[in-house]
Design an enzyme around this catalytic site. Structure first.
Site, PDB file in Angstrom:
ATOM      1  N   LYS A  28       0.857  -1.239  -0.062  1.00 56.10           N
ATOM      2  CA  LYS A  28      -0.027   0.069  -0.126  1.00 56.10           C
ATOM      3  C   LYS A  28       0.978   1.326  -0.182  1.00 56.10           C
ATOM      4  O   LYS A  28       1.886   1.315   0.595  1.00 56.10           O
ATOM      5  CB  LYS A  28      -0.851  -0.119   1.089  1.00 56.10           C
ATOM      6  CG  LYS A  28      -2.242   0.798   1.050  1.00 56.10           C
ATOM      7  CD  LYS A  28      -3.187   0.029   0.344  1.00 56.10           C
ATOM      8  CE  LYS A  28      -4.461   0.671   0.091  1.00 56.10           C
ATOM      9  NZ  LYS A  28      -5.754   0.072  -0.669  1.00 56.10           N
TER      10      LYS A  28
ATOM     11  N   GLY B  33     -18.843   7.358  -2.195  1.00 57.98           N
ATOM     12  CA  GLY B  33     -17.862   7.332  -3.182  1.00 57.98           C
ATOM     13  C   GLY B  33     -18.230   6.300  -4.250  1.00 57.98           C
ATOM     14  O   GLY B  33     -19.174   5.796  -4.455  1.00 57.98           O
TER      15      GLY B  33
ATOM     16  N   VAL C 208     -17.427   3.302  -4.366  1.00 55.51           N
ATOM     17  CA  VAL C 208     -17.837   2.044  -4.158  1.00 55.51           C
ATOM     18  C   VAL C 208     -19.252   2.041  -3.553  1.00 55.51           C
ATOM     19  O   VAL C 208     -19.971   1.246  -3.644  1.00 55.51           O
ATOM     20  CB  VAL C 208     -17.054   1.247  -3.010  1.00 55.51           C
ATOM     21  CG1 VAL C 208     -17.362  -0.020  -2.329  1.00 55.51           C
ATOM     22  CG2 VAL C 208     -15.520   0.833  -3.771  1.00 55.51           C
TER      23      VAL C 208
ATOM     24  N   GLY D  48     -21.092   6.502   3.462  1.00 53.63           N
ATOM     25  CA  GLY D  48     -19.798   7.061   2.463  1.00 53.63           C
ATOM     26  C   GLY D  48     -20.347   6.457   1.077  1.00 53.63           C
ATOM     27  O   GLY D  48     -20.584   5.294   0.885  1.00 53.63           O
TER      28      GLY D  48
END
Length: 355
Positions: free
Chosen positions: A84, A186, A188, A184
């Site tokens: 990452k 966004g 996804v 959330g």
């Protein structure tokens, strides 16, 4: 570029193979790239741009996320290890192109041991700038019908994971009438909202951007909720799809949902929060198990796969895999996250023995 000493004392350090800090004065890039494991292949994992409290917080995030990628790829059967990258924000608009060009050079310096992709705060345009400096990037183009934006594929996997968790915990054969709270909206989260709506779920949604909430309400008949209220909303399922660490011990003890299953990484803040969920009998679908659809697509694109149907089948296998983990947790009296971690570690250990 240098190896960074604080990682050895960081609670999130987990025998990582390499952790590097990059500082490019000309562009303003400040970033960490953490490579947890390459036992299964090159370390695959996205790049996140975020405004961290300090460098230690950014390092901790990189360490936790890269370990999660190792576990995610291991259980999903992806021929990649775990890595990452995090870029410390904010990045002014006038510096953005230079920062991502410099990040591309940083990735390239690792000679393919780390393959980057999109994550929170990073756009396809940003990845195009990265790709101008290195071939070790995926998730931006469609090749032979495979590739591009991974968010819809992540959402597909989360949706089938939610179906498996609903079957396990609620005894439901489908999602018709099941109330899902999505935190959330966004890439996804919004795609997940569409998939759940198509399956008849009733949605409650929250996002920091009011325009996204309005869109979900208009398109999917969702009910709006405040960003602080959504975690304890009156719902059957809570689907965190923003940043990690949002389920603290306090939230776990006040939560009204019966199931936690969402697209965010590292949803559970710490072991105490996990214990609180387990003690209350709240079913947790391990995040890195059900949000693996994106990396399944990204890895397929990177390695030149051409069978989109086969990729979708691999993503849909997330549902049965989630069900098996939850059943094992029930039979052994062990938290589902612990069960998944152990399964992933066994895969990684077997790969090291075979190497």
């Amino acid at each position: 570029m240098s190896e960074t000493e604080p990682m050895f004392d960081n609670p999130a350090f987990d025998g990582h193979e390499r952790v590097l800090a990059f500082n490019d004065a000309a562009s303003g890039l400040r970033a960490f790239i953490a490579i947890h494991s390459t036992a299964l292949g090159p370390a695959g994992g996205g790049c996140r741009l975020w405004r961290y409290a300090d460098g230690e917080a950014a390092l901790s995030d990189a360490l936790r996320l890269s370990r999660g990628m190792s576990y995610k790829n291991a259980l999903a059967g992806v021929p990649m290890g775990g890595g990452k990258a995090v870029i410390l924000g904010p990045v002014p608009d006038e510096r953005r192109a230079g920062v991502f060009a410099a990040f591309g050079r940083a990735v390239d310096s690792l000679s393919g041991t780390y393959v980057t992709a999109e994550d929170v705060g990073v756009s396809p345009a940003d990845l195009e700038r990265v790709a101008a400096s290195t071939p070790y990037v995926s998730g931006i183009v469609v090749r032979n019908g495979v590739g591009g934006n991974p968010a819809p594929f992540t959402a597909r996997g989360v949706c089938v994971g939610i179906e498996a968790a609903a079957s396990f915990a609620l005894g439901r054969s489908g999602l018709d009438g099941v109330r899902v709270a999505i935190q959330g909206l966004g890439g996804v989260g919004m795609n997940l909202a569409g998939a759940l709506h198509a399956r008849g779920a009733a949605l409650v949604v929250a996002d920091l951007a009011p325009v996204r909430v309005e869109e979900a309400c208009d398109r999917y008949g969702a009910a709006p909720a405040g960003v602080e209220e959504i975690l304890t909303a009156d719902a059957d399922i809570l689907a965190p799809c923003a940043l990690g660490g949002i389920i603290t011990e306090d939230v776990a003890r006040r939560m009204r949902a019966t199931v936690v299953a969402g697209g965010a990484n590292n949803q559970i803040a710490d072991a105490a929060a996990g214990r609180a969920l387990f003690e209350r009998g709240i079913t947790y679908a391990p995040d890195y198990v059900i949000n693996a659809g994106g990396i399944i697509l990204v890895s397929a694109e990177y390695f030149g796969a051409t069978d989109l149907g086969g990729i979708e089948d691999r993503i849909d296998a997330i549902g049965p895999r989630t069900g098996r983990i939850l059943e094992t947790a029930r039979m052994t009296g062990t938290p589902s996250g612990v069960v998944a971690d152990q399964m992933a570690r066994e895969v990684l250990a077997g790969a090291r023995v075979d190497a």
